[in-house]
Design an enzyme around this catalytic site. Structure first.
Site, PDB file in Angstrom:
ATOM      1  N   LYS A   1     -28.152 -14.098 -26.791  1.00  0.00           N
ATOM      2  CA  LYS A   1     -27.417 -13.039 -26.740  1.00  0.00           C
ATOM      3  C   LYS A   1     -26.241 -13.331 -27.512  1.00  0.00           C
ATOM      4  CE  LYS A   1     -25.190  -9.459 -23.809  1.00  0.00           C
ATOM      5  NZ  LYS A   1     -24.916  -9.090 -22.115  1.00  0.00           N
TER       6      LYS A   1
ATOM      7  N   SER B   1     -26.328  -4.697 -20.915  1.00  0.00           N
ATOM      8  CA  SER B   1     -25.973  -4.667 -22.248  1.00  0.00           C
ATOM      9  C   SER B   1     -26.646  -5.672 -23.231  1.00  0.00           C
ATOM     10  CB  SER B   1     -24.487  -5.156 -22.173  1.00  0.00           C
ATOM     11  OG  SER B   1     -24.303  -6.471 -21.812  1.00  0.00           O
TER      12      SER B   1
ATOM     13  N   SER C   1     -26.471  -6.635 -16.536  1.00  0.00           N
ATOM     14  CA  SER C   1     -26.629  -6.572 -17.882  1.00  0.00           C
ATOM     15  C   SER C   1     -28.057  -7.159 -18.221  1.00  0.00           C
ATOM     16  CB  SER C   1     -25.539  -6.916 -18.590  1.00  0.00           C
ATOM     17  OG  SER C   1     -24.363  -6.047 -18.720  1.00  0.00           O
TER      18      SER C   1
END
Length: 483
Positions: A75, A150, A174
């Site tokens: 990420k 997210s 997330s």
């Protein structure tokens, strides 16, 4: 290759059935042919292939570790020296960190190959991955729907078979919510189990890094690699890390499962409720004891979370002023204008909304009414969950109240987006571990099952999830072969 578990990939690489270069090139080809998913912000193809060549030499000499030669994605909020760390924001679009995050260093030490960095909601603020400066990520199961957020890019990359595993972060769901929307497995570890050094902060008391993979067995293998004390992270916990891969293979008996009635509300889609009840019945048939529990403070989870998360975000993001690093406005003649314009131009709407909310609840006159009160409620929520988990091994329920919704459907309704976290935020408020695993489909869209456990009970949590996956095939479903 894409149907192999991590253990199978590792064994095949060690047995020289195929090379790391071949596996890495396969992943690069998959990423290039699925650009419409928009799962990646940056790729490091040449370096990945060089590292794969080095991994093949190590494997040839019989010196490899379990993750040696296996490609992965990260990420884009973990600092990396080679690639930009953007947090999917215009504010950091060109930022290159001078160091690697601890989690990056650990993967390098274990021979994994970081193939690129994945798209996300800006500064990890969002539940749909529509709040990215680099555009929305699409769900591999239905490209007209969101992958969750997210960490949507990481989830889409694994679900779409672009990489065998990926790393995300979880502040209020997330990792687990995208895992549910994309039909894969994802775990948020206990707060402090995995180092946050080099992970760009959203809400420091809630953030935790964790892995995405196809199965609980794969998650165990990854978690063993990244867990452990780090002197560079003051919140890191110094404790012995078990071999999670070995732990999940031990017999699972006398499972006590807590089933909260408050998780089955009218706003939870009926197909999801049915899937969770089916999972509960399966556990019961396998010998588990199902205990109905009452979580009286559940209605306070979301409001408590958003007060605290926004307050911490407001503080953490104050460092982006256009002076030291990040976007600098070209239309400013005074210092105040420079700071104001840089932040106005650099941040997206959702980030601005949370900064304003956080600044408000921390301001004089509102601090006691909102922030201090939320912290008191947080302690009560934590105490209720810990007390409940003294009588059960795990709390079971849906990961999300809905399946993946359509792109653009909720982008103008932040409250609806926030309610997507209704079942996930409590684990962050209490610092507890929680895992989401696939448990069925509704209208050809994946459904996630969440299991939440005691602090540092990852071994038990993963073992129970693995036990479930040994008796179901939901985690083997492939979006490329649906209906």
């Amino acid at each position: 290759m894409e149907h192999y578990s991590l253990a199978q990939l590792s064994k095949a690489l060690h047995n020289r059935e195929f090379s790391s270069v071949e596996l890495t090139q396969h992943c690069i080809n998959k990423i290039q042919s699925n650009k419409d998913l928009n799962a990646f912000i940056s790729l490091d193809e040449d370096q990945a292939l060089k590292e794969a060549q080095s991994a093949d030499l190590v494997l040839k000499n019989g010196e490899g570790k379990p993750l040696t030669g296996i490609p992965m994605a990260l990420k884009d909020l973990f600092c990396t020296k080679r690639l930009n760390t953007t947090c999917a924001s215009k504010m950091l679009a060109n930022f290159q960190a001078p160091y690697d995050a601890t989690i990056v260093t650990k993967f390098k030490q274990n021979g994994a190959i970081i193939i690129g960095k994945t798209n996300m909601d800006e500064f990890a603020m969002g539940s749909s991955n529509e709040n990215s400066y680099f555009g929305s990520v699409k769900n591999p199961w239905d490209r007209e729907r969101v992958p969750g957020g997210s960490s949507g890019g990481s989830a889409a990359a694994v679900a779409g078979n672009l990489v065998p595993f990926a790393i995300g972060s979880d502040t209020g769901g997330s990792i687990r919510q995208p895992a549910a929307f994309c039909g894969i497995s994802g775990i948020k570890p206990t707060y402090g189990l995995v180092s946050r050094y080099g992970m760009v902060a959203f809400a420091s008391s809630l953030d935790q890094a964790g892995p995405f993979a196809k199965s609980a067995e794969d998650l165990a293998m990854i978690l063993h690699c990244i867990a452990g004390f780090d002197s560079k992270d003051s919140t890191s916990v110094d404790r012995v890390i078990p071999d999670y891969s070995a732990e999940i293979k031990k017999p699972v008996d006398k499972i006590r499962i807590g089933l909260p009635s408050c998780f089955f509300q009218p706003q939870v889609e009926k197909g999801i409720q049915d899937a969770i009840h089916d999972a509960v019945k399966l556990f019961e048939n396998l010998g588990a004891e199902i205990i109905e529990i009452d979580l009286k403070l559940q209605p306070l989870w979301v409001p408590c979370y958003y007060v605290i998360a926004c307050a911490e975000a407001s503080s953490n993001l104050s460092r982006y002023d256009g002076i030291r690093f990040g976007h600098r406005s070209k239309s400013a003649s005074t210092l105040i204008e420079l700071i104001t314009n840089s932040r106005s131009e650099g941040f997206g709407n959702e980030v601005k909304r949370r900064i304003l909310t956080g600044t408000h609840v921390l301001s004089t006159g509102f601090f006691n009414a909102y922030y201090l009160h939320a912290q008191k409620v947080r302690r009560l929520i934590r105490d209720e969950l810990i007390t409940t988990l003294n009588s059960v091994d795990v709390i079971i329920g849906p990961t999300t109240p809905t399946t993946a919704f359509k792109l653009g459907e909720k982008i103008n309704d932040p409250i609806q987006n926030y309610l997507a976290d209704v079942f996930t935020v409590a684990a962050n408020l209490a610092g507890l571990p929680a895992i989401s695993i696939p448990t069925g489909f509704e209208n050809k869209l994946p459904i996630g099952l969440q299991l939440m456990g005691k602090h540092f009970s990852e071994s038990r949590l993963l073992a129970i999830a693995h036990h479930y996956q040994q008796h179901t095939n939901w985690h083997l479903a492939n979006p490329n072969k649906q209906g």
